[in-house]
Design a protein around this motif. Structure first.
Motif, PDB file in Angstrom:
ATOM      1  N   LEU A 105     -73.949  64.220 -23.393  1.00 47.42           N
ATOM      2  CA  LEU A 105     -74.591  63.890 -22.116  1.00 47.42           C
ATOM      3  C   LEU A 105     -76.044  64.350 -22.084  1.00 47.42           C
ATOM      4  O   LEU A 105     -76.914  63.650 -21.554  1.00 47.42           O
ATOM      5  CB  LEU A 105     -73.800  64.503 -20.959  1.00 47.42           C
ATOM      6  N   TYR A 106     -76.319  65.502 -22.661  1.00 42.66           N
ATOM      7  CA  TYR A 106     -77.700  65.991 -22.715  1.00 42.66           C
ATOM      8  C   TYR A 106     -78.550  65.054 -23.555  1.00 42.66           C
ATOM      9  O   TYR A 106     -79.666  64.704 -23.179  1.00 42.66           O
ATOM     10  CB  TYR A 106     -77.731  67.412 -23.296  1.00 42.66           C
ATOM     11  N   GLN A 107     -78.004  64.610 -24.690  1.00 40.01           N
ATOM     12  CA  GLN A 107     -78.728  63.685 -25.559  1.00 40.01           C
ATOM     13  C   GLN A 107     -78.997  62.365 -24.832  1.00 40.01           C
ATOM     14  O   GLN A 107     -80.096  61.815 -24.915  1.00 40.01           O
ATOM     15  CB  GLN A 107     -77.913  63.440 -26.825  1.00 40.01           C
ATOM     16  N   GLN A 108     -78.011  61.844 -24.104  1.00 42.81           N
ATOM     17  CA  GLN A 108     -78.201  60.603 -23.359  1.00 42.81           C
ATOM     18  C   GLN A 108     -79.264  60.752 -22.285  1.00 42.81           C
ATOM     19  O   GLN A 108     -80.070  59.847 -22.061  1.00 42.81           O
ATOM     20  CB  GLN A 108     -76.869  60.153 -22.730  1.00 42.81           C
ATOM     21  N   GLU A 109     -79.281  61.897 -21.638  1.00 42.54           N
ATOM     22  CA  GLU A 109     -80.290  62.149 -20.601  1.00 42.54           C
ATOM     23  C   GLU A 109     -81.685  62.180 -21.207  1.00 42.54           C
ATOM     24  O   GLU A 109     -82.631  61.631 -20.645  1.00 42.54           O
ATOM     25  CB  GLU A 109     -79.976  63.473 -19.908  1.00 42.54           C
ATOM     26  N   GLU A 110     -81.821  62.808 -22.372  1.00 41.23           N
ATOM     27  CA  GLU A 110     -83.117  62.872 -23.047  1.00 41.23           C
ATOM     28  C   GLU A 110     -83.575  61.484 -23.467  1.00 41.23           C
ATOM     29  O   GLU A 110     -84.746  61.145 -23.322  1.00 41.23           O
ATOM     30  CB  GLU A 110     -83.031  63.797 -24.277  1.00 41.23           C
ATOM     31  N   LEU A 111     -82.656  60.659 -23.976  1.00 42.99           N
ATOM     32  CA  LEU A 111     -83.017  59.301 -24.388  1.00 42.99           C
ATOM     33  C   LEU A 111     -83.462  58.463 -23.200  1.00 42.99           C
ATOM     34  O   LEU A 111     -84.390  57.664 -23.308  1.00 42.99           O
ATOM     35  CB  LEU A 111     -81.837  58.626 -25.089  1.00 42.99           C
ATOM     36  N   GLN A 112     -82.815  58.635 -22.061  1.00 42.96           N
ATOM     37  CA  GLN A 112     -83.179  57.853 -20.878  1.00 42.96           C
ATOM     38  C   GLN A 112     -84.563  58.230 -20.368  1.00 42.96           C
ATOM     39  O   GLN A 112     -85.302  57.380 -19.911  1.00 42.96           O
ATOM     40  CB  GLN A 112     -82.139  58.035 -19.776  1.00 42.96           C
ATOM     41  N   THR A 113     -84.928  59.490 -20.440  1.00 38.03           N
ATOM     42  CA  THR A 113     -86.258  59.878 -19.963  1.00 38.03           C
ATOM     43  C   THR A 113     -87.346  59.341 -20.879  1.00 38.03           C
ATOM     44  O   THR A 113     -88.420  59.009 -20.417  1.00 38.03           O
ATOM     45  CB  THR A 113     -86.390  61.410 -19.843  1.00 38.03           C
ATOM     46  N   TRP A 114     -87.078  59.208 -22.184  1.00 38.17           N
ATOM     47  CA  TRP A 114     -88.064  58.658 -23.112  1.00 38.17           C
ATOM     48  C   TRP A 114     -88.153  57.150 -23.016  1.00 38.17           C
ATOM     49  O   TRP A 114     -89.217  56.566 -23.197  1.00 38.17           O
ATOM     50  CB  TRP A 114     -87.719  59.046 -24.555  1.00 38.17           C
ATOM     51  N   ASN A 115     -87.067  56.483 -22.728  1.00 36.32           N
ATOM     52  CA  ASN A 115     -87.037  55.017 -22.688  1.00 36.32           C
ATOM     53  C   ASN A 115     -87.240  54.444 -21.296  1.00 36.32           C
ATOM     54  O   ASN A 115     -87.190  53.249 -21.122  1.00 36.32           O
ATOM     55  CB  ASN A 115     -85.692  54.504 -23.229  1.00 36.32           C
TER      56      ASN A 115
END
Length: 148
Positions: A105-115
């Motif tokens: 979930l942390y990884q998904q959150e980080e990807l969403q903020t970059w994309n």
């Protein structure tokens, strides 16, 4: 299929499965309590409530004591210790799974903020967070009729 049988654990988990019985155990955590006082919050008949007490007593989770006309119950937590020991064997499994989920979930959150696309709203914004329905459009004049 592996068959695991431990009648003591079966009775403990069966007794703990009911919310009324868990409530009784919570009430007894502070010390000995009379049966009528235990039964009052349940909103059921005394004979019905006594069945719950019998299940708890058969599992070894409570002990009843009669003094004169008053029957009181006391918590006996030893069987819960065995149930807790059984469940703790699986704690590492669940901890690992929950840690893995947290990392994902942390990884998904980080990807969403970059994309996330840079979007700037145009026009004035309403101070309220709710949305209002759009106004219904009026129809024009009557259309051509079909002749038969």
């Amino acid at each position: 299929m592996v068959k695991y049988e431990d009648p003591v654990l079966d009775r403990v988990f069966s007794a703990l499965a009911d919310p009324t019985r868990r409530g009784v155990l919570d009430s007894l955590a502070g010390g000995s309590v009379g049966v009528s006082e235990l039964a009052a919050p349940s909103g059921m008949s005394l004979p019905g409530f006594m069945k719950h007490l019998r299940v708890l007593e058969d599992a070894g989770l409570i002990a009843r004591e009669k003094e004169g006309r008053v029957v009181s119950c006391e918590l006996s937590a030893a069987p819960m210790k065995a149930a807790s020991a059984w469940m703790s064997r699986y704690e590492k499994f669940w901890s690992d799974k929950l840690d893995s989920l947290a990392r994902y979930l942390y990884q998904q959150e980080e990807l969403q903020t970059w994309n996330k696309p840079a979007f700037k709203p145009t026009g004035p914004r309403s101070p309220s967070s709710g949305s209002s329905p759009s106004r219904r459009k009026r129809s024009g004049g009557r259309g051509p009729s079909r002749k038969r």
